[in-house]
Design an enzyme around this catalytic site. Sequence first.
Site, PDB file in Angstrom:
ATOM      1  N   GLU A   8      -5.121  -4.733  10.671  1.00  0.00           N
ATOM      2  CA  GLU A   8      -4.152  -3.757  10.590  1.00  0.00           C
ATOM      3  C   GLU A   8      -4.593  -3.058  12.269  1.00  0.00           C
ATOM      4  OE1 GLU A   8      -2.046  -2.824   6.857  1.00  0.00           O
ATOM      5  OE2 GLU A   8      -4.003  -1.380   6.848  1.00  0.00           O
ATOM      6  N   ASN A  54       0.856  -1.202   0.005  1.00  0.00           N
ATOM      7  CA  ASN A  54       0.173   0.058   0.125  1.00  0.00           C
ATOM      8  C   ASN A  54       0.902   1.191   0.048  1.00  0.00           C
ATOM      9  OD1 ASN A  54      -1.601   2.131   0.642  1.00  0.00           O
ATOM     10  ND2 ASN A  54      -2.069   1.476   2.505  1.00  0.00           N
ATOM     11  N   TRP A  55       1.139   1.754  -1.096  1.00  0.00           N
ATOM     12  CA  TRP A  55       1.863   2.928  -1.238  1.00  0.00           C
ATOM     13  C   TRP A  55       1.491   4.250  -0.445  1.00  0.00           C
ATOM     14  CZ3 TRP A  55       3.768   2.764  -7.267  1.00  0.00           C
ATOM     15  CH2 TRP A  55       4.732   1.835  -7.214  1.00  0.00           C
ATOM     16  N   LYS A  56       0.027   4.543  -0.306  1.00  0.00           N
ATOM     17  CA  LYS A  56      -0.249   5.510   0.205  1.00  0.00           C
ATOM     18  C   LYS A  56      -0.022   6.595  -0.666  1.00  0.00           C
ATOM     19  CE  LYS A  56      -0.125   3.030   4.704  1.00  0.00           C
ATOM     20  NZ  LYS A  56       0.251   3.165   6.203  1.00  0.00           N
ATOM     21  N   SER A  85       3.634  -1.960  10.133  1.00  0.00           N
ATOM     22  CA  SER A  85       5.017  -2.045  10.280  1.00  0.00           C
ATOM     23  C   SER A  85       5.471  -3.527  10.020  1.00  0.00           C
ATOM     24  CB  SER A  85       5.455  -1.567  11.725  1.00  0.00           C
ATOM     25  OG  SER A  85       5.179  -0.573  11.887  1.00  0.00           O
ATOM     26  N   GLY A 120       2.764   2.529  10.678  1.00  0.00           N
ATOM     27  CA  GLY A 120       3.810   3.464  10.235  1.00  0.00           C
ATOM     28  C   GLY A 120       4.394   3.705  11.692  1.00  0.00           C
ATOM     29  N   GLY A 164       5.391   1.332   4.366  1.00  0.00           N
ATOM     30  CA  GLY A 164       6.624   1.890   4.076  1.00  0.00           C
ATOM     31  C   GLY A 164       7.481   0.772   3.464  1.00  0.00           C
ATOM     32  N   GLU A 199      -6.397   5.099   7.791  1.00  0.00           N
ATOM     33  CA  GLU A 199      -6.294   6.244   7.780  1.00  0.00           C
ATOM     34  C   GLU A 199      -7.400   7.030   6.959  1.00  0.00           C
ATOM     35  OE1 GLU A 199      -2.458   5.610   5.603  1.00  0.00           O
ATOM     36  OE2 GLU A 199      -1.660   5.134   7.204  1.00  0.00           O
ATOM     37  N   HIS A 253      -9.204   1.501   4.874  1.00  0.00           N
ATOM     38  CA  HIS A 253      -7.956   1.639   5.555  1.00  0.00           C
ATOM     39  C   HIS A 253      -8.046   2.542   6.928  1.00  0.00           C
ATOM     40  CE1 HIS A 253      -3.958   2.780   6.375  1.00  0.00           C
ATOM     41  NE2 HIS A 253      -3.807   1.565   5.873  1.00  0.00           N
TER      42      HIS A 253
HETATM   43  P1  13P Z   1       3.357   0.192   7.510  1.00  0.00           P
HETATM   44  O1  13P Z   1       3.865  -0.930   6.967  1.00  0.00           O
HETATM   45  O2  13P Z   1       4.151   1.512   6.928  1.00  0.00           O
HETATM   46  O3  13P Z   1       3.309   0.304   9.009  1.00  0.00           O
HETATM   47  O4  13P Z   1       1.935   0.601   7.159  1.00  0.00           O
HETATM   48  C1  13P Z   1       0.860  -0.495   7.118  1.00  0.00           C
HETATM   49  C2  13P Z   1      -0.351   0.034   6.159  1.00  0.00           C
HETATM   50  O5  13P Z   1      -1.119   0.907   6.894  1.00  0.00           O
HETATM   51  C3  13P Z   1      -0.590  -0.919   5.403  1.00  0.00           C
HETATM   52  O6  13P Z   1      -1.903  -0.687   4.616  1.00  0.00           O
END
Ligand code: 13P
Length: 256
Positions: free
Chosen positions: A171, A13-15, A217, A177, A239, A101, A99
């Site tokens: 998650e 997931n590149w966000k 993470s 993150g 990430g 976020e 998600h």
């Molecule tokens: P990280 O791997 O950066 O913690 O993010 C996880 C995530 O939100 C995947 O959707």
Amino acid sequence: MKKEVRRAVIAGNWKMNKTPSEAAEAVAKTAELTKGMNGCDVVLCVPFVDIAAAVDAARGTDVKIGAENVHFKESGAYTGEVSAKMLTECGVEYVIVGHSERRQYFAETDETVNLRAKAALSAGLKVILCLGEVLEQRQSGITSEVVSMQTKLDLAGISAEEMKNVIIAYEPVWAIGTGLTATPEQAEEVCALIRETLSGMYGKDVAEATTIQYGGSMNDGNAADLLSKVNVDGGLIGGASLVPEKFLKIVEAAQA
Ligand code: 13P
């Protein structure tokens, strides 16, 4: 049924990272590095504007392209939104919904997450449904209640047949993150609980066949331990998915 009957899926997931040219380069590199690793499906979920470049770069490779969200209406006056049909016509195969976020910063609720999942499934997309508890919920000992409630609400009205195209990503919000990964035991406990909830909703066969990922993470150092757990069938990686060489290590860990 055993873990081996479920398809492992490692998804990035590149966000809000990478421009179209950067996306083309990273998709091509990821495809080159992971070539022939068919012990899992490899998916990269990219920003909307990167989709054309990503789909182009993934053509003829084993990498599949996903989007990071989708609106639940087919069309209309929804400024800034993108429909499921727009995504499929661009060559997108997967889409993330729910998600944390999106829930935290963009006011998405279980109700709208459910509508998004249904719209995506109707259009023929595969859904990666994200859910998980926030830190205060874990600290107050209500993780199980929160996660099983989210599972039920987010999947309401989705049929057993449609579940073939649903992946669930557990998650824990406190692990996203933050560098704070859930322990393999914590991940296993909640993924098993999600499977039990699915069993109550759809029966054992559907529950056993559903891919459940862990996300938060996950990286090249901890992926193997997390993925060794019987109810953890893959990962949703933020990430560490931005750097193809790091992502490769996670894909390798899923080959075992
Ligand atoms: P990280 O791997 O950066 O913690 O993010 C996880 C995530 O939100 C995947 O959707």
